[in-house]
Design an enzyme around this catalytic site. Structure first.
Site, short mmCIF file in Angstrom:
data_model
loop_
_atom_site.label_atom_id
_atom_site.label_comp_id
_atom_site.label_asym_id
_atom_site.label_seq_id
_atom_site.Cartn_x
_atom_site.Cartn_y
_atom_site.Cartn_z
N ASP A 50 -2.27 -0.21 5.88
CA ASP A 50 -2.66 0.17 7.13
C ASP A 50 -4.10 0.61 7.54
OD1 ASP A 50 -1.95 2.31 5.40
OD2 ASP A 50 -2.38 3.76 7.25
N ASP A 83 0.65 -1.52 0.02
CA ASP A 83 -0.49 -0.21 -0.17
C ASP A 83 0.59 1.39 -0.21
OD1 ASP A 83 -2.44 1.33 0.18
OD2 ASP A 83 -1.69 1.99 2.10
N ASP A 111 -0.09 5.91 0.52
CA ASP A 111 -0.63 6.49 2.03
C ASP A 111 -1.15 5.23 3.49
OD1 ASP A 111 -0.95 7.98 -0.28
OD2 ASP A 111 -3.06 8.30 0.06
#
Length: 257
Positions: free
Chosen positions: A203, A10, A12
């Site tokens: 996250d 991922d 961001d």
């Protein structure tokens, strides 16, 4: 052999700092990955244009997955082959507009580039790339209490809603990061005859299916140090948020000292 490993990441809040979008703390392991010819496959809610720009900065040219698993892009002969797994943007927006008649909500299409830049902290050019969608629509709700009724409406039309780090996203039902990853792993294995080990780092809630679908899932904490709820038995929790945690977790995985 390290080349029998695929890394899915991922962006961001994971490879990129949640506030500054910097990847600088991850550079040691990025260089290690490149030196050892390990594919570094971006799996993100971001757009094709945003990923291509980041890949250029990182010096990588591996396949990538955009807009929460809606599309896979394979670099070939100076261009890209697209594998579409989600509904194209014009059709997604047609349904978004229908829902917006009853649920107060605004998507990227409704926002100026300046507003997107303000909401995300991106520079103007980067915000323009974020607005240029291929499949899905990021949006904000006026009232979070409308989320469940909105999900019910979307489900009737074959759509779903996932939550990212900053926005909700209207996506095609059944589309997720895990499905796209599975197709890409199959493509790698068919092309090489190699059975790959897989690592994924994320996250947010929209990373959960990705983390559940690979061999070594690595969960990155939020900037405040908290982790999303995740009960995967083999889960590894990175010790720091963002690119610093990304770097440390991969350093530990590859036993780099």
């Amino acid at each position: 052999m390290l080349s029998d490993t695929l890394i899915f990441t991922d962006l961001d809040g994971t490879l990129l700092d949640h506030g500054s979008y910097s990847y600088a703390p991850a550079l040691p392991m990025i260089e290690y990955i490149k030196k050892n010819n390990i594919p570094l496959i971006i799996v993100t809610s971001k757009t094709k244009g945003e990923v291509i720009e980041l890949q250029s900065a990182l010096g990588i040219s591996d396949p990538f997955i955009i807009e929460n698993g809606a599309g896979i892009f394979i670099p070939e002969k100076g261009s890209y082959t697209m594998i579409a797994l989600g509904t194209l943007y014009a059709e997604t927006r047609r349904f978004f507009d229908k829902y917006a008649e009853t649920v107060p909500m605004r998507g990227f299409f409704d926002m100026s580039v300046e507003e997107i830049a303000q909401r995300t902290g991106l520079a103007y050019d980067a915000a323009a790339k974020a607005k240029d969608r291929t499949f899905s629509e990021p949006f904000v709700l006026e009232y979070d209490g409308d989320l469940e009724p909105l999900k019910a409406l979307a489900e009737e039309d074959g759509f779903d809603i996932v939550k990212g780090g900053r926005f909700y996203h209207l996506i095609t039902k059944g589309q997720d990061k895990a499905s796209a990853i599975k197709k890409l792993i199959e493509r790698y294995e068919k092309a090489s005859g190699t059975v790959y080990k897989s690592i994924a780092l994320g996250d947010s809630e929209n990373d959960l299916t990705m983390l559940q679908s690979i061999d070594t899932p690595i969960l990155i904490p939020h900037p405040d140090g908290s982790y999303i709820t995740c009960d995967i038995a083999s889960l590894v929790k990175a010790p720091f948020p963002g690119p610093k945690g990304w770097n440390e977790a991969l350093k530990e995985y590859f036993n780099v000292h």
